[in-house]
Design an enzyme around this catalytic site. Structure first.
Site, PDB file in Angstrom:
ATOM      1  N   CYS A   1       0.719  -1.132  -0.141  1.00 60.11           N
ATOM      2  CA  CYS A   1      -0.052   0.222  -0.105  1.00 60.11           C
ATOM      3  C   CYS A   1       0.980   1.237  -0.030  1.00 60.11           C
ATOM      4  CB  CYS A   1      -0.800  -0.024   1.342  1.00 60.11           C
ATOM      5  SG  CYS A   1      -1.765   1.429   1.700  1.00 60.11           S
TER       6      CYS A   1
ATOM      7  N   TYR B   1      -5.805   5.637  -8.806  1.00 61.55           N
ATOM      8  CA  TYR B   1      -7.235   4.561  -8.226  1.00 61.55           C
ATOM      9  C   TYR B   1      -8.249   5.119  -9.048  1.00 61.55           C
ATOM     10  CZ  TYR B   1      -4.135   2.717  -4.566  1.00 61.55           C
ATOM     11  OH  TYR B   1      -3.534   2.016  -3.861  1.00 61.55           O
TER      12      TYR B   1
ATOM     13  N   GLU C   1      -5.146   7.705   9.188  1.00 60.64           N
ATOM     14  CA  GLU C   1      -4.763   8.650   8.080  1.00 60.64           C
ATOM     15  C   GLU C   1      -3.307   8.884   8.036  1.00 60.64           C
ATOM     16  OE1 GLU C   1      -4.289  11.042   5.221  1.00 60.64           O
ATOM     17  OE2 GLU C   1      -6.448  10.395   5.550  1.00 60.64           O
ATOM     18  N   SER C   2      -2.829   8.415   6.852  1.00 64.73           N
ATOM     19  CA  SER C   2      -1.277   8.602   6.580  1.00 64.73           C
ATOM     20  C   SER C   2      -0.792   9.741   6.832  1.00 64.73           C
ATOM     21  CB  SER C   2      -1.202   7.803   5.315  1.00 64.73           C
ATOM     22  OG  SER C   2      -1.596   8.623   3.973  1.00 64.73           O
TER      23      SER C   2
ATOM     24  N   VAL D   1     -11.964  -0.645   6.382  1.00 69.57           N
ATOM     25  CA  VAL D   1     -10.728  -0.915   7.100  1.00 69.57           C
ATOM     26  C   VAL D   1      -9.366  -0.593   6.687  1.00 69.57           C
ATOM     27  CG1 VAL D   1      -9.674  -2.892   8.274  1.00 69.57           C
ATOM     28  CG2 VAL D   1     -12.125  -2.705   8.466  1.00 69.57           C
ATOM     29  N   THR D   2      -8.746   0.046   6.699  1.00 66.00           N
ATOM     30  CA  THR D   2      -7.598   0.622   5.849  1.00 66.00           C
ATOM     31  C   THR D   2      -6.218   0.263   6.659  1.00 66.00           C
ATOM     32  OG1 THR D   2      -7.623   2.704   6.501  1.00 66.00           O
ATOM     33  CG2 THR D   2      -8.907   2.205   4.485  1.00 66.00           C
ATOM     34  N   VAL D   3      -5.170   0.217   5.956  1.00 64.71           N
ATOM     35  CA  VAL D   3      -3.793   0.468   6.467  1.00 64.71           C
ATOM     36  C   VAL D   3      -3.246   1.670   5.663  1.00 64.71           C
ATOM     37  CG1 VAL D   3      -3.146  -2.107   6.861  1.00 64.71           C
ATOM     38  CG2 VAL D   3      -2.883  -0.865   4.440  1.00 64.71           C
TER      39      VAL D   3
ATOM     40  N   TRP E   1      -7.462  -7.337   4.719  1.00 62.79           N
ATOM     41  CA  TRP E   1      -6.231  -7.417   5.349  1.00 62.79           C
ATOM     42  C   TRP E   1      -6.105  -8.538   6.497  1.00 62.79           C
ATOM     43  CZ3 TRP E   1      -3.086  -5.421   1.677  1.00 62.79           C
ATOM     44  CH2 TRP E   1      -3.488  -4.468   1.193  1.00 62.79           C
TER      45      TRP E   1
END
Length: 335
Positions: free
Chosen positions: A63, A194, A147-148, A130-132, A96
């Site tokens: 990711c 994306y 939040e990256s 559900v995120t990384v 994930w």
């Protein structure tokens, strides 16, 4: 990824983020901040002081958003301060997961099989994707932030008392310029790939495609005049761009149909990408096996056979020659 509706797992996460044929990324929902003294940050509640060993990062090596946080963790010398668990690159129906895979790990903190279990532990009624990356607090047993862009700023500044790497990637005098570059790069390139790849209507795809290559052309021209995106040193803006560029030819060019030009067809962008890749500690955060396995195997609607291309051959360690452009390198660490 996976989708939770009031804590219940759903498999149609992409439909949740598609409107009128266009991919619309939803905002991250956990927005607390780690600060040096635990005071509240720009969003969320307080009570998250910067303490070694307290926080844990859930990431995918595939990711680009998670990749940002791994780069900042490495460059800020936080490897012994913030732990990491790495998910399997193949995203199953439940999203994930921590099933065995070379380069992946178990969940070192909670022993979960799936990342969505961390989300429902933090909030049993959670509704969202559900995120990384996901930044976890061991003490309060909850998610601090997913939040990256905010996690990398925490890593940049909150843990200064616990590291000997004090380079600042978000210097105050340049924040306005960094934010402006970040906004365009995010809208049209980081997220633009994306929007092109997940578009379900031709017009939506073409809008994303055209904006993406307008920005790549703009970046190529900008980097012909200066070594880095903002001023004469590496900043946050460069690392936010890098994680998309390093995946471009291997994934986005073909898998997401972003195929007007390859990255290697842009002399300045390609050399710039190689220079960033060669910064000490960065190459170790790039795992092309995870990157290609995830994209080509997990998006069955784009690649039903799950065939993973063997190419392209990319030499990120080739001489970049970017030093010909005058630059200032911050003291204390060579870049």
């Amino acid at each position: 990824m996976s989708l939770l509706i009031k804590g219940q797992l759903r498999s149609d996460w992409l439909a949740e983020e598609t409107e009128d044929g266009e991919f619309i990324r939803k905002d991250s929902l956990f927005r607390h901040w780690i600060t040096p003294d635990g005071a509240p940050g720009p969003t969320g509640e307080g009570g998250f002081p910067a303490e070694p060993g307290r926080y844990h990062l859930y990431v995918s090596l595939a990711c680009p958003w998670a990749h940002r946080t791994l780069i900042f963790r490495a460059l800020k010398g936080l490897e012994d301060v913030i732990g990491v668990s790495v998910v399997n690159p193949f995203m199953l129906e439940q999203g994930w997961n921590f099933q065995p895979w070379p380069g992946a790990t178990e969940d070192h903190v909670n022993g979960f099989e799936y990342l969505h279990q961390a989300y429902t532990l933090a909030d049993p009624e959670y509704t969202g994707i559900v995120t990384v990356p996901t930044l976890w607090d061991r003490h309060r047993r909850t998610i601090v932030n997913n939040e990256s862009s905010e996690i990398i700023r925490m890593f940049n500044s909150a843990f200064e008392a616990h590291t000997d790497q004090h380079v600042d990637f978000y210097p105050e005098a340049q924040r306005g310029q960094i934010d402006a570059v970040n906004q365009r790069v995010y809208d049209t390139l980081n997220n633009g790939v994306y929007r092109a790849g997940f578009a379900t209507e031709q017009a939506a795809y073409e809008r994303a495609f055209d904006r993406l290559f307008e920005t790549l052309d703009w970046l190529e021209a900008r980097l012909s005049r200066q070594r880095y995106l903002v001023g004469d040193r590496i900043t946050e803006a460069d690392w936010r761009l890098f994680t998309t560029l390093v995946r471009f030819d291997a994934v986005y060019y073909s898998h997401f149909k972003c195929n007007r030009q390859r990255l290697v067809d842009y002399p300045n962008l390609w050399a710039y990408t190689r220079e960033l890749y060669q910064v000490q500690g960065v190459a170790e955060t790039v795992n092309m096996d995870h990157i290609k396995t995830h994209y080509y195997s997990s998006h069955e609607h784009l690649n039903p056979g799950g065939i993973i291309p063997r190419g392209p051959a990319l030499d990120f360690m080739a001489t970049h020659g970017r030093e010909r452009i005058d630059s200032f390198l911050p003291s204390g660490r060579e870049y």
